[in-house]
Design a protein around this motif. Structure first.
Motif, mmCIF file in Angstrom:
data_model
loop_
_atom_site.group_PDB
_atom_site.id
_atom_site.type_symbol
_atom_site.label_atom_id
_atom_site.label_comp_id
_atom_site.label_asym_id
_atom_site.label_seq_id
_atom_site.Cartn_x
_atom_site.Cartn_y
_atom_site.Cartn_z
ATOM 1 N N ALA A 129 52.115 35.070 21.101
ATOM 2 C CA ALA A 129 51.371 34.119 20.462
ATOM 3 C C ALA A 129 50.539 34.657 19.336
ATOM 4 O O ALA A 129 50.124 35.760 19.147
ATOM 5 N N GLN A 130 50.106 33.567 18.648
ATOM 6 C CA GLN A 130 49.444 33.936 17.134
ATOM 7 C C GLN A 130 48.113 34.725 17.631
ATOM 8 O O GLN A 130 47.655 35.663 16.873
ATOM 9 N N THR A 131 47.466 34.174 18.575
ATOM 10 C CA THR A 131 46.063 34.937 18.904
ATOM 11 C C THR A 131 46.036 34.949 20.398
ATOM 12 O O THR A 131 46.458 34.142 21.115
ATOM 13 N N ARG A 132 45.640 36.257 20.872
ATOM 14 C CA ARG A 132 45.477 36.320 22.335
ATOM 15 C C ARG A 132 44.100 36.839 22.600
ATOM 16 O O ARG A 132 43.424 37.398 21.778
ATOM 17 N N SER A 133 43.517 36.325 23.664
ATOM 18 C CA SER A 133 42.178 36.657 24.366
ATOM 19 C C SER A 133 42.387 37.617 25.099
ATOM 20 O O SER A 133 43.287 37.480 26.040
ATOM 21 N N TYR A 134 41.342 38.538 25.540
ATOM 22 C CA TYR A 134 41.221 39.395 26.583
ATOM 23 C C TYR A 134 39.668 39.737 26.871
ATOM 24 O O TYR A 134 38.777 39.375 26.265
ATOM 25 N N TRP A 135 39.749 39.940 28.151
ATOM 26 C CA TRP A 135 38.155 40.418 28.417
ATOM 27 C C TRP A 135 38.184 41.758 29.319
ATOM 28 O O TRP A 135 39.167 41.924 30.256
ATOM 29 N N LEU A 136 37.185 42.376 29.215
ATOM 30 C CA LEU A 136 37.022 43.697 29.771
ATOM 31 C C LEU A 136 35.873 43.432 30.845
ATOM 32 O O LEU A 136 34.806 42.578 30.633
ATOM 33 N N MET A 137 35.828 44.058 31.929
ATOM 34 C CA MET A 137 34.813 43.855 33.055
ATOM 35 C C MET A 137 34.629 45.207 33.725
ATOM 36 O O MET A 137 35.493 45.981 34.127
ATOM 37 N N VAL A 138 33.376 45.610 33.961
ATOM 38 C CA VAL A 138 32.862 46.597 34.764
ATOM 39 C C VAL A 138 32.144 46.060 35.884
ATOM 40 O O VAL A 138 30.958 45.266 35.646
ATOM 41 N N ALA A 139 32.444 46.233 37.135
ATOM 42 C CA ALA A 139 31.912 45.695 38.315
ATOM 43 C C ALA A 139 31.543 46.682 39.320
ATOM 44 O O ALA A 139 32.265 47.827 39.301
ATOM 45 N N ALA A 140 30.553 46.688 40.263
ATOM 46 C CA ALA A 140 29.920 47.669 41.092
ATOM 47 C C ALA A 140 29.197 46.781 42.046
ATOM 48 O O ALA A 140 28.594 45.878 41.957
ATOM 49 N N ALA A 141 29.180 47.460 43.365
ATOM 50 C CA ALA A 141 28.213 46.911 44.361
ATOM 51 C C ALA A 141 27.713 48.035 44.847
ATOM 52 O O ALA A 141 28.164 49.303 45.004
ATOM 53 N N HIS A 142 26.500 47.842 45.559
ATOM 54 C CA HIS A 142 25.702 49.100 46.125
ATOM 55 C C HIS A 142 26.145 49.564 47.412
ATOM 56 O O HIS A 142 26.156 50.611 47.601
ATOM 57 N N ASP A 143 26.984 48.720 48.003
ATOM 58 C CA ASP A 143 27.621 49.052 49.514
ATOM 59 C C ASP A 143 28.926 48.903 49.667
ATOM 60 O O ASP A 143 29.425 48.918 50.622
#
Length: 153
Positions: A129-143
């Motif tokens: 595709a001419q343009t591609r999007s992406y996203w990065l994520m860092v997730a955590a939970a205390h328990d």
């Protein structure tokens, strides 16, 4: 170093008022991971890192979006190498497989105090595709630190 915004974390920055105090304590560290500043040549950030709380599943996450005009860039391979070089461990279910809509994703984990942080890459659009999007994520939970990243990737 690519710029991103670190907010003074208080309840007003979250979409939800239901973020637990324990998750509020780990939130500041999530947007500061250097992996948010790493990107393939030609990719550009489409905004700063944001931090939010998921009240239903009681976890906190930071995310940052990118786009690239190189629709043939192997973004997943790039982040697989970058994440492992930064000490992130691939999760068991790390085989890229496109769900409906043509997206792909990867998931990694790293110890974070008494819990674990989960780094994921989510790719939208079709290869070529001419343009591609992406996203990065860092997730955590205390328990909650699932062995396979379930719910946090």
């Amino acid at each position: 170093m690519a710029a991103f915004t670190l907010y003074s974390l208080d309840r007003s920055m979250f979409l939800s008022e239901e973020c637990s105090s324990e998750n509020m304590e780990i939130a500041p560290g999530l947007a500061s991971y250097e992996i948010f500043d790493v990107h393939p040549e030609g990719a550009s950030s489409s905004g700063g890192a944001s931090v939010e709380c998921d009240e239903d599943d009681d976890y906190v996450y930071a995310g940052k979006s990118y786009k690239t005009s190189d629709g043939n860039a192997d973004i997943l391979s790039y982040y697989k190498d970058a994440a492992q070089a930064d000490g992130w461990r691939p999760m068991v279910s790390n085989a890229p497989s496109p769900p409906p809509g043509g997206s792909n994703s990867l998931c990694f984990s790293k110890p974070m105090g008494d819990t674990a942080a989960y780094f994921s890459v989510h790719l939208d659009g079709e290869v070529g595709a001419q343009t591609r999007s992406y996203w990065l994520m860092v997730a955590a939970a205390h328990d909650y630190a699932p062995q396979d990243g379930d719910g946090l990737c």
